[in-house]
Design a protein around this motif. Structure first.
Motif, PDB file in Angstrom:
ATOM      1  N   SER A  85       0.845  -1.201   0.000  1.00 30.41           N
ATOM      2  CA  SER A  85       0.000   0.000   0.000  1.00 30.41           C
ATOM      3  C   SER A  85       0.876   1.246   0.000  1.00 30.41           C
ATOM      4  O   SER A  85       2.049   1.208   0.399  1.00 30.41           O
ATOM      5  CB  SER A  85      -0.908   0.012   1.230  1.00 30.41           C
ATOM      6  N   GLU A 145       0.499   3.621   1.996  1.00 27.91           N
ATOM      7  CA  GLU A 145       0.765   3.882   3.410  1.00 27.91           C
ATOM      8  C   GLU A 145       2.037   3.158   3.875  1.00 27.91           C
ATOM      9  O   GLU A 145       2.867   3.734   4.578  1.00 27.91           O
ATOM     10  CB  GLU A 145      -0.428   3.443   4.249  1.00 27.91           C
ATOM     11  N   GLU A 146       2.218   1.905   3.455  1.00 29.98           N
ATOM     12  CA  GLU A 146       3.425   1.153   3.801  1.00 29.98           C
ATOM     13  C   GLU A 146       4.666   1.817   3.207  1.00 29.98           C
ATOM     14  O   GLU A 146       5.713   1.886   3.857  1.00 29.98           O
ATOM     15  CB  GLU A 146       3.325  -0.285   3.303  1.00 29.98           C
ATOM     16  N   VAL A 194       5.040   5.021   2.441  1.00 28.67           N
ATOM     17  CA  VAL A 194       5.279   6.273   3.168  1.00 28.67           C
ATOM     18  C   VAL A 194       6.068   5.975   4.444  1.00 28.67           C
ATOM     19  O   VAL A 194       7.036   6.673   4.758  1.00 28.67           O
ATOM     20  CB  VAL A 194       3.941   6.986   3.491  1.00 28.67           C
ATOM     21  N   CYS A 195       5.661   4.930   5.166  1.00 31.43           N
ATOM     22  CA  CYS A 195       6.368   4.557   6.405  1.00 31.43           C
ATOM     23  C   CYS A 195       7.777   4.048   6.117  1.00 31.43           C
ATOM     24  O   CYS A 195       8.727   4.416   6.807  1.00 31.43           O
ATOM     25  CB  CYS A 195       5.575   3.488   7.158  1.00 31.43           C
ATOM     26  N   ASP A 250       6.808  11.860   1.614  1.00 31.15           N
ATOM     27  CA  ASP A 250       5.451  12.328   1.372  1.00 31.15           C
ATOM     28  C   ASP A 250       4.736  11.432   0.361  1.00 31.15           C
ATOM     29  O   ASP A 250       5.336  10.991  -0.631  1.00 31.15           O
ATOM     30  CB  ASP A 250       5.528  13.774   0.852  1.00 31.15           C
ATOM     31  N   ALA A 251       3.453  11.174   0.594  1.00 30.73           N
ATOM     32  CA  ALA A 251       2.663  10.319  -0.287  1.00 30.73           C
ATOM     33  C   ALA A 251       2.632  10.846  -1.722  1.00 30.73           C
ATOM     34  O   ALA A 251       2.731  10.073  -2.675  1.00 30.73           O
ATOM     35  CB  ALA A 251       1.244  10.168   0.256  1.00 30.73           C
ATOM     36  N   CYS A 272     -10.697   4.499   7.411  1.00 31.93           N
ATOM     37  CA  CYS A 272      -9.385   4.059   6.917  1.00 31.93           C
ATOM     38  C   CYS A 272      -8.709   5.207   6.174  1.00 31.93           C
ATOM     39  O   CYS A 272      -9.354   5.961   5.451  1.00 31.93           O
ATOM     40  CB  CYS A 272      -9.525   2.883   5.960  1.00 31.93           C
ATOM     41  N   ALA A 273      -7.411   5.310   6.355  1.00 33.43           N
ATOM     42  CA  ALA A 273      -6.648   6.307   5.605  1.00 33.43           C
ATOM     43  C   ALA A 273      -6.674   5.919   4.132  1.00 33.43           C
ATOM     44  O   ALA A 273      -6.485   4.744   3.796  1.00 33.43           O
ATOM     45  CB  ALA A 273      -5.216   6.355   6.106  1.00 33.43           C
ATOM     46  N   GLU A 326      -4.527   6.248   1.936  1.00 31.03           N
ATOM     47  CA  GLU A 326      -3.244   5.665   1.543  1.00 31.03           C
ATOM     48  C   GLU A 326      -3.179   4.170   1.849  1.00 31.03           C
ATOM     49  O   GLU A 326      -2.445   3.433   1.216  1.00 31.03           O
ATOM     50  CB  GLU A 326      -2.080   6.375   2.237  1.00 31.03           C
ATOM     51  N   SER A 327      -3.936   3.704   2.834  1.00 30.37           N
ATOM     52  CA  SER A 327      -3.910   2.282   3.168  1.00 30.37           C
ATOM     53  C   SER A 327      -4.688   1.456   2.159  1.00 30.37           C
ATOM     54  O   SER A 327      -4.507   0.248   2.069  1.00 30.37           O
ATOM     55  CB  SER A 327      -4.454   2.053   4.580  1.00 30.37           C
ATOM     56  N   GLU A 333      -4.774   2.376  -1.181  1.00 28.55           N
ATOM     57  CA  GLU A 333      -4.137   2.616  -2.478  1.00 28.55           C
ATOM     58  C   GLU A 333      -3.015   1.595  -2.636  1.00 28.55           C
ATOM     59  O   GLU A 333      -1.963   1.710  -2.014  1.00 28.55           O
ATOM     60  CB  GLU A 333      -3.592   4.042  -2.515  1.00 28.55           C
TER      61      GLU A 333
END
Length: 75
Positions: free
Chosen positions: A17, A19-20, A22-23, A28-29, A59-60, A62-63, A65
């Motif tokens: 994802s 989100e993963e 980005v972490c 930045d996304a 849910c965000a 980004e999670s 996507e």
């Protein structure tokens, strides 16, 4: 340099994802989307249709996507 790292990560985590990512890269996304779009145009990555987990909308985005590595023989 981060583009190469992104490709390596996607090769070893065939689906992930935003989100993963980005972490993982602490980036930045929107910056990651730009790199992912470049890889999509090159045919190395595909964006998977975002799934809806329910109707709560907590849910965000980004999670949900998701991206997938599709070309294992190019760098």
């Amino acid at each position: 340099m981060i583009l190469q790292q992104l490709q390596t990560y996607l090769r070893t985590h065939s689906q992930t994802s935003l989100e993963e990512l980005v972490c993982q890269f602490q980036t930045d996304a929107d910056a990651l989307r730009g790199m992912l779009n470049l890889l999509i145009r090159k045919g190395r990555v595909r964006k998977l249709a975002g799934k809806q987990c329910g109707s709560c909308h907590s849910c965000a985005p980004e999670s949900l996507e998701l991206y997938e590595w599709v070309n294992s023989d190019s760098t």
